[in-house]
Design a protein around this motif. Structure first.
Motif, mmCIF file in Angstrom:
data_model
loop_
_atom_site.group_PDB
_atom_site.id
_atom_site.type_symbol
_atom_site.label_atom_id
_atom_site.label_comp_id
_atom_site.label_asym_id
_atom_site.label_seq_id
_atom_site.Cartn_x
_atom_site.Cartn_y
_atom_site.Cartn_z
ATOM 1 N N LYS A 293 30.967 11.981 8.835
ATOM 2 C CA LYS A 293 30.923 11.896 10.295
ATOM 3 C C LYS A 293 29.726 11.036 10.718
ATOM 4 C CE LYS A 293 33.060 16.379 11.227
ATOM 5 N NZ LYS A 293 32.887 17.703 11.900
ATOM 6 N N GLY A 294 29.945 10.262 11.705
ATOM 7 C CA GLY A 294 28.844 9.424 12.187
ATOM 8 C C GLY A 294 29.124 8.930 13.591
ATOM 9 N N THR A 295 28.255 8.083 14.066
ATOM 10 C CA THR A 295 28.417 7.504 15.403
ATOM 11 C C THR A 295 28.260 6.003 15.325
ATOM 12 O OG1 THR A 295 26.063 7.793 15.897
ATOM 13 C CG2 THR A 295 27.559 9.565 16.573
ATOM 14 N N GLN A 296 28.958 5.368 16.189
ATOM 15 C CA GLN A 296 28.837 3.908 16.331
ATOM 16 C C GLN A 296 28.711 3.613 17.804
ATOM 17 O OE1 GLN A 296 31.919 1.722 14.419
ATOM 18 N NE2 GLN A 296 31.044 -0.269 14.894
ATOM 19 N N GLY A 297 27.470 3.377 18.199
ATOM 20 C CA GLY A 297 27.200 3.273 19.631
ATOM 21 C C GLY A 297 27.280 4.669 20.223
ATOM 22 N N GLU A 298 28.116 4.805 21.214
ATOM 23 C CA GLU A 298 28.309 6.118 21.809
ATOM 24 C C GLU A 298 29.552 6.822 21.266
ATOM 25 O OE1 GLU A 298 28.476 5.649 25.984
ATOM 26 O OE2 GLU A 298 26.355 5.035 26.194
ATOM 27 N N ALA A 299 30.289 6.133 20.403
ATOM 28 C CA ALA A 299 31.530 6.700 19.871
ATOM 29 C C ALA A 299 31.266 7.453 18.563
ATOM 30 C CB ALA A 299 32.553 5.600 19.635
ATOM 31 N N ALA A 300 31.915 8.611 18.442
ATOM 32 C CA ALA A 300 31.851 9.375 17.200
ATOM 33 C C ALA A 300 32.952 8.885 16.270
ATOM 34 C CB ALA A 300 32.017 10.863 17.480
ATOM 35 N N ILE A 301 32.591 8.659 15.037
ATOM 36 C CA ILE A 301 33.573 8.165 14.057
ATOM 37 C C ILE A 301 33.620 9.111 12.863
ATOM 38 C CG2 ILE A 301 33.285 5.754 14.742
ATOM 39 C CD1 ILE A 301 31.543 5.405 12.239
#
Length: 356
Positions: A293-301
């Motif tokens: 789990k991670g984030t890219q900008g404000e989006a969770a991926i």
């Protein structure tokens, strides 16, 4: 019937000191030795009426008749031949007699243990057919030793009361799992199949490629370490390619054969094919999929990453091993039972094609 089969039958009788000649008097072969003259006739799927006609047309009342088929005989045929004192060999009996002749030819000092014992499902001529020459009669002893013999008679009777040792069975050199389950036990395990009057029991030695492996790999991704560690043993059926857990029993190099028809099946899968199948199975079983789990900008991926060992990461050894199975059949069905642990198989252990 092919000439190859005639040649095999000729070799079987020659092993037991018979002189075998070509067809005459309506028979395919004539086997002779002092006191025994056997007319051999190969038949296909014949009815009782067909064999009755054939028997009526055969010449020579001094000849014992032997019918051989690569299939099986019906109850009507067995009844007819029992009344005519005719010997029957179906496919199972033929395989048994060929096997015993081959083993006897390798070691004439130890005759097959049922060489003069008639098979229960066939004519009493079996014992007579393979009987050795009768021992020469002993010369009468002088009168003056009769008293000594009378004194020794109680001692002889006492000695006879002691049970004789069981004859040693015939063993074949084969890297195999030992046999622990008797044929009678396999019949009981088979349930209703084994309780039928026409039950038949035979032994199969099925080839398996046994592989043992170990794996210890540390896969890295970003700042994580994913361990891929495993070891174990499995077997690949060298006929139908099924993979299963390897038996816990240690194999032996020589197998003592029970008194039953048997067959050592040939391997269809080569070592190279088995090696490739084993590597593929090990990789599949030790493949891991990890979710990150991670984030890219404000989006969770969410990321899924697959980790699997490489073929060069696997240490493996392989050997060809035979596992014995009892095959129990009757008109009520067919069942195969592991001759080591007594467990019935869930599916055919060969290619699934049963020869009737």
């Amino acid at each position: 019937m092919s000439n190859n089969l005639l040649n095999v039958i000729k070799e079987v009788f020659s092993t037991y000191n018979y002189s075998v000649s070509a067809s005459q008097q309506g028979f395919d072969l004539i086997a002779e030795k002092p006191g025994n003259r056997v007319g051999i006739k190969l038949v296909d799927d014949a009815s009782a009426d067909d064999l009755k006609t054939l028997l009526d047309g055969l010449k020579g009342n001094d000849i014992k008749v032997l019918f051989i088929t690569m299939a099986s005989f019906s109850d009507e045929v067995k009844k007819l031949c029992g009344q005519r004192d005719v010997l029957l060999w179906d496919r199972a009996e033929l395989e048994r007699q060929i096997g015993k002749a081959v083993l006897y030819g390798c070691d004439t000092s130890v005759p097959p243990k049922d060489i003069i014992k008639p098979a229960s499902d066939f004519s009493s001529l079996t014992g007579e057919l393979y009987a050795r020459s009768a021992p020469s009669p002993q010369r009468p002893m002088p009168d003056k030793v009769e008293a000594v013999e009378a004194e020794e008679e109680p001692a002889k009777k006492k000695a006879k009361a002691k049970p004789a040792p069981e004859p040693e069975g015939v063993a074949i050199p084969l890297h195999a799992i030992p046999i622990r389950i008797k044929a009678s036990d396999a019949v009981k395990i088979s349930g209703a199949i084994g309780r039928a009057e026409d039950v038949e029991v035979s032994l199969k030695f099925i080839p398996f490629w046994k592989y043992s492996y170990s794996l210890d790999v540390q896969s890295k991704y970003r700042d994580l370490t994913i361990p891929l560690s495993s070891k174990g043993s499995k077997v690949i059926n060298a006929i139908n390619k099924q993979i299963s857990i390897a038996p816990a029993a240690d194999p032996v190099e020589s197998v003592e054969l029970p008194d039953a028809p048997y067959n050592v099946e040939e391997s269809v899968v080569t070592r190279e094919e088995a090696n490739a199948m084993a590597i593929k199975n090990i990789i599949e079983e030790n493949t891991k999929t990890v979710r990150f789990k991670g984030t890219q900008g404000e989006a969770a991926i969410v990321e899924h990453k697959k980790f699997q060992p490489r073929p060069q990461d696997i240490e493996m050894s392989m050997e060809l091993l035979y596992i014995p199975f009892w095959a129990v059949r009757s008109h009520k069905g067919y069942m195969e039972i592991n001759a080591y642990d007594g467990k019935p198989t869930k599916m055919p252990i060969d290619d699934g094609a049963e020869i009737l």
